[in-house]
Design a protein around this motif. Structure first.
Motif, PDB file in Angstrom:
ATOM      1  N   ARG A 158       0.840  -1.200   0.000  1.00  0.00           N
ATOM      2  CA  ARG A 158       0.000   0.000   0.000  1.00  0.00           C
ATOM      3  C   ARG A 158       0.877   1.254   0.000  1.00  0.00           C
ATOM      4  NH1 ARG A 158      -5.378   1.362  -1.042  1.00  0.00           N
ATOM      5  NH2 ARG A 158      -6.133   2.903   0.436  1.00  0.00           N
ATOM      6  N   SER A 173      -4.984   5.442  -1.741  1.00  0.00           N
ATOM      7  CA  SER A 173      -3.792   5.286  -0.901  1.00  0.00           C
ATOM      8  C   SER A 173      -3.144   6.626  -0.575  1.00  0.00           C
ATOM      9  CB  SER A 173      -2.766   4.367  -1.564  1.00  0.00           C
ATOM     10  OG  SER A 173      -2.248   4.963  -2.738  1.00  0.00           O
ATOM     11  N   ASP A 176      -3.414   7.043   3.048  1.00  0.00           N
ATOM     12  CA  ASP A 176      -2.409   6.294   3.799  1.00  0.00           C
ATOM     13  C   ASP A 176      -1.039   6.957   3.696  1.00  0.00           C
ATOM     14  OD1 ASP A 176      -3.962   3.545   4.407  1.00  0.00           O
ATOM     15  OD2 ASP A 176      -4.451   4.250   2.399  1.00  0.00           O
ATOM     16  N   ARG A 203      -4.383   1.382   5.981  1.00  0.00           N
ATOM     17  CA  ARG A 203      -4.459   0.009   5.502  1.00  0.00           C
ATOM     18  C   ARG A 203      -3.070  -0.516   5.178  1.00  0.00           C
ATOM     19  NH1 ARG A 203      -8.218   0.176   0.454  1.00  0.00           N
ATOM     20  NH2 ARG A 203      -7.394  -1.943   0.301  1.00  0.00           N
TER      21      ARG A 203
END
Length: 217
Positions: A158, A173, A176, A203
């Motif tokens: 990720r 993403s 993230d 994640r």
């Protein structure tokens, strides 16, 4: 500290807005002077994104000499079509940006006070410009073979943290990536506070070239 998010014609809006919101909220949570700014290679201008013409304004020129982070988004547009017939596919948009931004992005990567980050196809743009050969990186799953073909060590994670190069995968993403950068700069409590604020949990494991090599998969 300055975080410069680079706009270019055909940019993917979520690749920009997701890290922008996360990093801005993190700066507030940390009580930091961290500044998040939208920039372009050409300087201040209206930049038209690749999704339904959504437009954002770059307020400054990309400055690779300024300490902090440079964040490169991916592109949004058709995945198929003939460029000779005027179809600006995602690879075409990324290649155009790579051509225009190669010099300042190389300067940013050469600057020890700058970390370059990329969301989705942004790492492909860096690869197309010949800037990250031999580095570990990730991009959208549809572009992993292309990334590998440029000599980049494609990692299916990720978020991939390769020191002064941090990349993330598909469009969402960017959330993230932003949270990981907050964790790097301010620690897990600030990153966690933003997770709570946004009702979103990071994640996957952030991949680094560290620790034991797995014996089996």
């Amino acid at each position: 500290m300055l975080i410069q998010i680079v706009l270019f014609d055909g940019f993917d809006p979520l690749d920009v807005i997701a890290p922008f919101e996360v990093l801005a909220a993190g700066a507030d949570a940390a009580g930091s002077a961290l500044t998040v700014e939208l920039v372009s290679v050409e300087g201040p201008r209206e930049v038209v994104g690749g999704t339904r013409g959504l437009t954002l304004r770059a307020t400054a020129r990309l400055d690779p000499a300024r300490p902090g982070y440079v964040v490169v988004p991916g592109a949004s547009g058709p995945t198929t079509g003939d460029p000779d017939e005027g179809v600006a596919t995602i690879p075409v948009l990324l290649a155009r940006f790579a051509d225009s931004a190669a010099v300042p992005l190389r300067a940013a990567l050469d600057n020890p006070d700058v970390t370059v980050a990329a969301v989705c196809g942004g790492s492909l743009a860096l690869a197309m410009a010949g800037l990250i050969e031999g580095r570990h990186a990730v991009t959208h799953h549809l572009g992993m073979d292309a990334l590998d073909a440029t000599g980049v060590r494609a990692v299916p994670a990720r978020v991939v943290d390769d020191g002064d190069l941090v990349t993330s995968g598909g469009v969402t993403s960017g959330l993230d990536l932003g949270l990981h950068l907050l964790d790097r700069e301010f620690g897990p409590r600030v990153a966690h506070a933003v997770e709570i604020l946004f009702a979103y949990e990071r994640r996957g494991t952030v991949w680094r070239a560290a620790g034991h090599l797995p014996v089996t998969v």
